[in-house]
Scaffold this motif. Structure first.
Motif, PDB file in Angstrom:
ATOM      1  N   ASP A  62      45.939  68.306  89.915  1.00 56.91           N
ATOM      2  CA  ASP A  62      46.824  69.446  90.136  1.00 56.91           C
ATOM      3  C   ASP A  62      46.105  70.737  90.498  1.00 56.91           C
ATOM      4  OD1 ASP A  62      48.853  67.695  89.382  1.00 56.91           O
ATOM      5  OD2 ASP A  62      48.783  68.322  87.277  1.00 56.91           O
ATOM      6  N   TRP A  63      44.925  70.975  89.944  1.00 55.69           N
ATOM      7  CA  TRP A  63      44.267  72.254  90.192  1.00 55.69           C
ATOM      8  C   TRP A  63      43.791  72.411  91.634  1.00 55.69           C
ATOM      9  CZ3 TRP A  63      41.107  74.310  85.413  1.00 55.69           C
ATOM     10  CH2 TRP A  63      41.950  74.325  84.293  1.00 55.69           C
ATOM     11  N   PRO A  64      43.308  71.359  92.316  1.00 56.22           N
ATOM     12  CA  PRO A  64      42.916  71.559  93.718  1.00 56.22           C
ATOM     13  C   PRO A  64      44.056  72.072  94.593  1.00 56.22           C
ATOM     14  CG  PRO A  64      42.005  69.513  92.891  1.00 56.22           C
ATOM     15  CD  PRO A  64      42.960  70.003  91.847  1.00 56.22           C
ATOM     16  N   ALA A  65      45.289  71.597  94.353  1.00 54.74           N
ATOM     17  CA  ALA A  65      46.420  72.050  95.165  1.00 54.74           C
ATOM     18  C   ALA A  65      46.642  73.540  95.024  1.00 54.74           C
ATOM     19  CB  ALA A  65      47.681  71.283  94.764  1.00 54.74           C
ATOM     20  N   LEU A  66      46.314  74.099  93.872  1.00 55.38           N
ATOM     21  CA  LEU A  66      46.459  75.535  93.663  1.00 55.38           C
ATOM     22  C   LEU A  66      45.413  76.329  94.436  1.00 55.38           C
ATOM     23  CD1 LEU A  66      47.106  75.318  89.826  1.00 55.38           C
ATOM     24  CD2 LEU A  66      48.800  75.856  91.583  1.00 55.38           C
ATOM     25  N   LEU A  67      44.397  75.637  94.950  1.00 60.16           N
ATOM     26  CA  LEU A  67      43.372  76.247  95.797  1.00 60.16           C
ATOM     27  C   LEU A  67      43.473  75.763  97.236  1.00 60.16           C
ATOM     28  CD1 LEU A  67      40.397  75.797  93.302  1.00 60.16           C
ATOM     29  CD2 LEU A  67      41.496  77.967  93.889  1.00 60.16           C
ATOM     30  N   ASP A  68      44.600  75.119  97.562  1.00 61.29           N
ATOM     31  CA  ASP A  68      44.821  74.555  98.899  1.00 61.29           C
ATOM     32  C   ASP A  68      43.768  73.509  99.244  1.00 61.29           C
ATOM     33  OD1 ASP A  68      47.107  76.159  99.451  1.00 61.29           O
ATOM     34  OD2 ASP A  68      45.806  77.843  99.930  1.00 61.29           O
ATOM     35  N   GLU A  69      43.404  72.716  98.251  1.00 62.42           N
ATOM     36  CA  GLU A  69      42.450  71.632  98.435  1.00 62.42           C
ATOM     37  C   GLU A  69      43.125  70.304  98.094  1.00 62.42           C
ATOM     38  OE1 GLU A  69      39.157  72.413  95.906  1.00 62.42           O
ATOM     39  OE2 GLU A  69      38.737  74.407  96.740  1.00 62.42           O
ATOM     40  N   PRO A  70      42.620  69.189  98.620  1.00 63.70           N
ATOM     41  CA  PRO A  70      43.196  67.884  98.278  1.00 63.70           C
ATOM     42  C   PRO A  70      42.786  67.466  96.873  1.00 63.70           C
ATOM     43  CG  PRO A  70      41.285  67.585  99.684  1.00 63.70           C
ATOM     44  CD  PRO A  70      41.532  69.071  99.613  1.00 63.70           C
ATOM     45  N   PRO A  71      43.586  66.624  96.214  1.00 65.77           N
ATOM     46  CA  PRO A  71      43.212  66.151  94.878  1.00 65.77           C
ATOM     47  C   PRO A  71      41.965  65.277  94.933  1.00 65.77           C
ATOM     48  CG  PRO A  71      45.107  64.942  95.706  1.00 65.77           C
ATOM     49  CD  PRO A  71      44.875  66.073  96.666  1.00 65.77           C
ATOM     50  N   ASP A  72      41.232  65.251  93.844  1.00 66.93           N
ATOM     51  CA  ASP A  72      39.997  64.469  93.764  1.00 66.93           C
ATOM     52  C   ASP A  72      40.340  63.053  93.293  1.00 66.93           C
ATOM     53  OD1 ASP A  72      37.484  63.451  93.472  1.00 66.93           O
ATOM     54  OD2 ASP A  72      36.713  65.061  92.215  1.00 66.93           O
ATOM     55  N   LEU A  73      40.933  62.278  94.192  1.00 65.61           N
ATOM     56  CA  LEU A  73      41.422  60.945  93.820  1.00 65.61           C
ATOM     57  C   LEU A  73      40.290  59.997  93.436  1.00 65.61           C
ATOM     58  CD1 LEU A  73      44.175  60.447  96.550  1.00 65.61           C
ATOM     59  CD2 LEU A  73      44.445  61.268  94.201  1.00 65.61           C
ATOM     60  N   ALA A  74      39.150  60.153  94.057  1.00 67.74           N
ATOM     61  CA  ALA A  74      38.021  59.264  93.756  1.00 67.74           C
ATOM     62  C   ALA A  74      37.582  59.415  92.307  1.00 67.74           C
ATOM     63  CB  ALA A  74      36.861  59.551  94.701  1.00 67.74           C
ATOM     64  N   SER A  75      37.640  60.624  91.789  1.00 67.37           N
ATOM     65  CA  SER A  75      37.229  60.852  90.398  1.00 67.37           C
ATOM     66  C   SER A  75      38.331  60.495  89.410  1.00 67.37           C
ATOM     67  CB  SER A  75      36.825  62.315  90.202  1.00 67.37           C
ATOM     68  OG  SER A  75      35.711  62.638  91.006  1.00 67.37           O
ATOM     69  N   ILE A  76      39.584  60.528  89.868  1.00 74.95           N
ATOM     70  CA  ILE A  76      40.706  60.197  88.995  1.00 74.95           C
ATOM     71  C   ILE A  76      40.764  58.699  88.713  1.00 74.95           C
ATOM     72  CG2 ILE A  76      43.225  60.119  88.857  1.00 74.95           C
ATOM     73  CD1 ILE A  76      43.265  62.749  90.417  1.00 74.95           C
ATOM     74  N   LYS A  77      40.421  57.895  89.707  1.00 73.87           N
ATOM     75  CA  LYS A  77      40.595  56.441  89.605  1.00 73.87           C
ATOM     76  C   LYS A  77      39.942  55.820  88.382  1.00 73.87           C
ATOM     77  CE  LYS A  77      40.176  52.203  92.331  1.00 73.87           C
ATOM     78  NZ  LYS A  77      39.741  51.617  93.634  1.00 73.87           N
ATOM     79  N   PRO A  78      38.720  56.192  88.002  1.00 71.73           N
ATOM     80  CA  PRO A  78      38.092  55.548  86.841  1.00 71.73           C
ATOM     81  C   PRO A  78      38.625  56.020  85.493  1.00 71.73           C
ATOM     82  CG  PRO A  78      36.460  56.569  88.323  1.00 71.73           C
ATOM     83  CD  PRO A  78      37.795  57.112  88.683  1.00 71.73           C
ATOM     84  N   LEU A  79      39.501  57.025  85.459  1.00 70.73           N
ATOM     85  CA  LEU A  79      39.897  57.616  84.191  1.00 70.73           C
ATOM     86  C   LEU A  79      40.815  56.726  83.362  1.00 70.73           C
ATOM     87  CD1 LEU A  79      40.495  61.315  85.276  1.00 70.73           C
ATOM     88  CD2 LEU A  79      38.644  60.436  83.871  1.00 70.73           C
TER      89      LEU A  79
END
Length: 390
Positions: free
Chosen positions: A102-119
């Motif tokens: 969610d925080w990247p979207a507040l900076l007009d950036e894409p979500p960090d999906l690669a880092s989310i996947k292992p969580l």
């Protein structure tokens, strides 16, 4: 049973250059827990983590605590410690997922999906390392058989996650305000960049309201209010003595030196609320290091199949205090209630409304509102609409 979450909508009514009214509507099925009536405690404990998309472990553990209280079961210290490990692992992963998504979207950036996947597998792996028979959600405690090697590996993975999330060790910023400011100015990770952007935009205090923070033990009248709540009105719109409380990382971390320092300058504004979530990750990892060293095996205690009684269970889920209340008659659940943090934090008269009411209008009002929603961290999607009545 299907997932019990739905959504929130927030309408900001603008007049004379400011937010004149804030309307918060929820389509969450807050009384769907009634569907758990007619089932046995083991069945309920098995169902709970499957019907909640977020914080499923916390939901199950709150339910287990409520059913144990109703049946007079006292879990051993080893079981309580193992459950604490599961809660902390889930808290770290829930906060990290929200920040990376969610925080990247507040900076007009894409979500960090690669880092989310292992969580997501981290919670499952922790359960397997503690309860290899899969009975972690058994009232009275499952067969706790510790795989210390697997737990140490999980700690290594979470430490690596934190290093990525913070672009370095938390020790680089978590010790004093000057180090925090230097870390934010470097802006090498999404968390640092968002906090720096908030500061540079003069929004550190945006959304501040009177600090009606949830006490550690919850409201004094919580159990009596739930018991009397036949209509479900209290679960949908809770209060404590007429006051709507805020329950989240800020309420738990308000005494942390860094959070307290920001609160002296910005109250309950964006900067303290956002920072509290980062601090909570750091504190959870530190606690996990201590807990993992002290874990020991335990066989658990089976629940009495024909017991009766009522009980309240509370746990600190990632998003705040989660309460379950249950009534059991001859081994069958006759009544079940759940009060989730979102009903406090996104109450129609709660901290979101208080933080947005009177806010200056402008082209970035939607962005500022989204920042505050992200800081309060709902467990469902939230839609914001700005209605200009000028």
């Amino acid at each position: 049973m299907s997932h019990l979450e739905s959504g929130l909508s927030v309408a900001l009514h603008v007049a004379d250059g400011a937010v004149a009214e804030v309307q918060i509507r929820s389509t969450r099925l807050v009384q769907a827990s009634r569907l758990l009536a007619g089932r046995t405690p083991p069945q309920v404990a098995t169902i709970l983590p499957t019907v909640y998309a977020l914080c499923g472990t916390a939901q199950a553990l709150a339910g287990i605590a409520a059913m144990e209280a109703a049946l007079g079961l006292v879990p051993s210290p080893a079981q309580r410690m193992a459950r604490r490990v599961l809660l902390r692992v889930e808290s770290v992963t829930e906060h990290a997922q929200g920040i990376l998504r969610d925080w990247p979207a507040l900076l007009d950036e894409p979500p960090d999906l690669a880092s989310i996947k292992p969580l997501r597998p981290m919670v499952t792996a922790a359960k397997r390392a503690l309860y290899p028979h899969g009975d972690w959600a058994r009232p009275g405690g499952g067969r706790l058989t510790i795989d210390h090697g697997a737990l140490i590996e999980q700690m290594r993975l979470m430490t690596t996650l934190a290093a990525h999330l913070f672009d370095g060790s938390p020790e680089d910023w978590a010790e004093d305000p000057a180090a925090l400011q230097a870390w934010m100015r470097r802006g090498e990770g999404v968390a640092a960049r968002l906090l720096d952007r908030v500061g540079r935009s003069d929004l550190a205090g945006f959304g501040r309201s009177a600090p009606h923070l949830m006490p550690d033990a919850g409201p004094r009248d919580l159990e009596s209010r739930l018991t009397a709540d036949a209509s479900g009105a209290y679960v949908a719109r809770p209060d404590s003595g007429g006051q709507v409380l805020e329950t989240n990382a800020l309420s738990r971390q308000s005494a942390h030196p860094l959070v307290a320092d920001l609160m002296t300058r910005h109250g309950t504004g964006l900067a303290p609320r956002l920072l509290a979530r980062l601090v909570e990750i750091v504190e959870a990892l530190r606690e996990l290091e201590d807990l993992v060293q002290d874990l020991c095996d335990d066989s658990g205690t089976a629940a009495e199949p024909s017991g009766s009684g009522s009980g309240l269970g509370m746990v600190d889920a990632a998003r705040g205090l989660l309460a379950h209340r249950v009534e059991i008659e001859e081994g069958v659940v006759s009544r079940y209630q759940i009060l989730a943090p979102t009903e406090w934090n996104f109450h129609p008269e709660g901290p979101l409304r208080a933080g947005l009411l009177g806010a200056e209008a402008g082209p970035d009002l939607d962005w500022r509102a989204r920042l505050l929603v992200a800081a309060l961290d709902p467990c469902v999607a939230c839609r914001i609409e700005v209605l200009d009545h000028a």
